[in-house]
Write an enzyme that holds these catalytic residues in place. Structure first.
Site, PDB file in Angstrom:
ATOM      1  N   ARG A   1      20.563  13.012 -28.549  1.00  0.00           N
ATOM      2  CA  ARG A   1      20.801  14.550 -27.967  1.00  0.00           C
ATOM      3  C   ARG A   1      20.619  14.250 -26.219  1.00  0.00           C
ATOM      4  O   ARG A   1      20.196  13.824 -25.789  1.00  0.00           O
ATOM      5  CB  ARG A   1      19.718  15.465 -28.397  1.00  0.00           C
ATOM      6  CG  ARG A   1      19.808  15.576 -30.033  1.00  0.00           C
ATOM      7  CD  ARG A   1      19.156  16.907 -30.406  1.00  0.00           C
ATOM      8  NE  ARG A   1      19.177  17.013 -31.819  1.00  0.00           N
ATOM      9  CZ  ARG A   1      20.172  17.025 -32.701  1.00  0.00           C
ATOM     10  NH1 ARG A   1      21.244  17.290 -32.032  1.00  0.00           N
ATOM     11  NH2 ARG A   1      20.129  17.111 -33.855  1.00  0.00           N
ATOM     12  N   ASP A   2      21.872  14.999 -25.951  1.00  0.00           N
ATOM     13  CA  ASP A   2      21.809  14.983 -24.516  1.00  0.00           C
ATOM     14  C   ASP A   2      20.548  15.949 -23.817  1.00  0.00           C
ATOM     15  O   ASP A   2      20.140  16.954 -24.553  1.00  0.00           O
ATOM     16  CB  ASP A   2      23.137  15.806 -23.860  1.00  0.00           C
ATOM     17  CG  ASP A   2      23.292  15.652 -22.625  1.00  0.00           C
ATOM     18  OD1 ASP A   2      22.418  16.271 -21.696  1.00  0.00           O
ATOM     19  OD2 ASP A   2      24.387  15.072 -21.993  1.00  0.00           O
ATOM     20  N   ILE A   3      20.022  15.571 -22.826  1.00  0.00           N
ATOM     21  CA  ILE A   3      18.726  16.463 -22.558  1.00  0.00           C
ATOM     22  C   ILE A   3      18.880  17.602 -21.738  1.00  0.00           C
ATOM     23  O   ILE A   3      18.265  18.340 -21.360  1.00  0.00           O
ATOM     24  CB  ILE A   3      17.821  15.420 -21.743  1.00  0.00           C
ATOM     25  CG1 ILE A   3      18.405  14.877 -20.287  1.00  0.00           C
ATOM     26  CG2 ILE A   3      17.178  14.291 -22.386  1.00  0.00           C
ATOM     27  CD1 ILE A   3      17.534  14.248 -19.312  1.00  0.00           C
TER      28      ILE A   3
ATOM     29  N   ASN B   1      33.749  10.912 -19.441  1.00  0.00           N
ATOM     30  CA  ASN B   1      33.946  10.726 -18.135  1.00  0.00           C
ATOM     31  C   ASN B   1      34.320   9.543 -17.378  1.00  0.00           C
ATOM     32  O   ASN B   1      33.184   8.718 -17.518  1.00  0.00           O
ATOM     33  CB  ASN B   1      32.796  11.617 -17.590  1.00  0.00           C
ATOM     34  CG  ASN B   1      32.521  13.030 -17.996  1.00  0.00           C
ATOM     35  OD1 ASN B   1      33.713  13.743 -18.207  1.00  0.00           O
ATOM     36  ND2 ASN B   1      31.378  13.542 -18.316  1.00  0.00           N
TER      37      ASN B   1
ATOM     38  N   VAL C   1      26.087   8.481 -15.305  1.00  0.00           N
ATOM     39  CA  VAL C   1      25.408   7.278 -15.876  1.00  0.00           C
ATOM     40  C   VAL C   1      26.830   6.308 -16.187  1.00  0.00           C
ATOM     41  O   VAL C   1      27.582   6.770 -16.367  1.00  0.00           O
ATOM     42  CB  VAL C   1      24.713   7.683 -17.031  1.00  0.00           C
ATOM     43  CG1 VAL C   1      24.183   6.329 -17.696  1.00  0.00           C
ATOM     44  CG2 VAL C   1      23.668   8.507 -17.060  1.00  0.00           C
TER      45      VAL C   1
ATOM     46  N   HIS D   1      30.036   6.330 -22.570  1.00  0.00           N
ATOM     47  CA  HIS D   1      29.568   7.200 -23.359  1.00  0.00           C
ATOM     48  C   HIS D   1      30.415   8.264 -23.610  1.00  0.00           C
ATOM     49  O   HIS D   1      31.125   8.929 -22.897  1.00  0.00           O
ATOM     50  CB  HIS D   1      28.064   7.599 -22.989  1.00  0.00           C
ATOM     51  CG  HIS D   1      27.992   8.346 -21.762  1.00  0.00           C
ATOM     52  ND1 HIS D   1      28.396   7.911 -20.500  1.00  0.00           N
ATOM     53  CD2 HIS D   1      27.843   9.920 -21.330  1.00  0.00           C
ATOM     54  CE1 HIS D   1      28.096   8.597 -19.516  1.00  0.00           C
ATOM     55  NE2 HIS D   1      28.040  10.001 -20.131  1.00  0.00           N
TER      56      HIS D   1
ATOM     57  N   HIS E   1      30.792  12.200 -25.083  1.00  0.00           N
ATOM     58  CA  HIS E   1      29.955  13.402 -25.392  1.00  0.00           C
ATOM     59  C   HIS E   1      30.917  13.973 -26.531  1.00  0.00           C
ATOM     60  O   HIS E   1      31.704  14.252 -26.779  1.00  0.00           O
ATOM     61  CB  HIS E   1      30.317  14.367 -24.263  1.00  0.00           C
ATOM     62  CG  HIS E   1      29.756  13.734 -23.100  1.00  0.00           C
ATOM     63  ND1 HIS E   1      28.666  14.475 -22.384  1.00  0.00           N
ATOM     64  CD2 HIS E   1      29.883  13.062 -21.956  1.00  0.00           C
ATOM     65  CE1 HIS E   1      28.143  13.794 -21.386  1.00  0.00           C
ATOM     66  NE2 HIS E   1      29.323  13.109 -20.995  1.00  0.00           N
TER      67      HIS E   1
END
Length: 115
Positions: free
Chosen positions: A30-32, A88, A97, A101, A103
């Protein structure tokens, strides 16, 4: 593993995360700072700087990241209602980052892209 990479540290277990899915190739958590009700990051376990570099050096792994993203959507119950995949890459994408990755966003009506 890149020593100064946040996601490499998460994958290694040095930084806590809420895992949603994992296998031998990817780690999804999970994204923070979620941008939708469901916001999960799917990260290849092997460090690649961005999607461009991942695609050119290991297209099979890129396909595994996408497949894992679809599995995350199923696990999260958004596979039928719809979801968005986002990579991205580059400065204009405001990437924070530098580890490739994906999303996975969904669980609600998402706004349009761009301006």
């Amino acid at each position: 593993m890149a020593a100064d990479c946040l996601f490499c540290k998460i994958i290694a277990g040095d930084i806590p995360s809420t895992v949603v899915y994992q296998d031998e190739s990817v780690y999804a958590f999970r994204d923070i700072s979620p941008q939708a009700r469901v916001h999960v990051l799917v990260v290849p376990r092997v460090h690649h700087e961005d999607a461009n570099e991942l695609a050119s050096s290991d297209p099979k792994l890129l396909a595994e990241v996408i497949t894992a993203g679809a599995e995350v959507a199923r696990i999260e119950g958004i596979d039928e209602s719809g979801y968005r995949f986002v990579f991205n890459t580059g400065d204009d994408a405001c990437r924070t980052v530098f580890h490739a990755h994906l999303h996975v966003l969904g669980g609600e009506q998402l706004a349009g892209f761009g301006r």
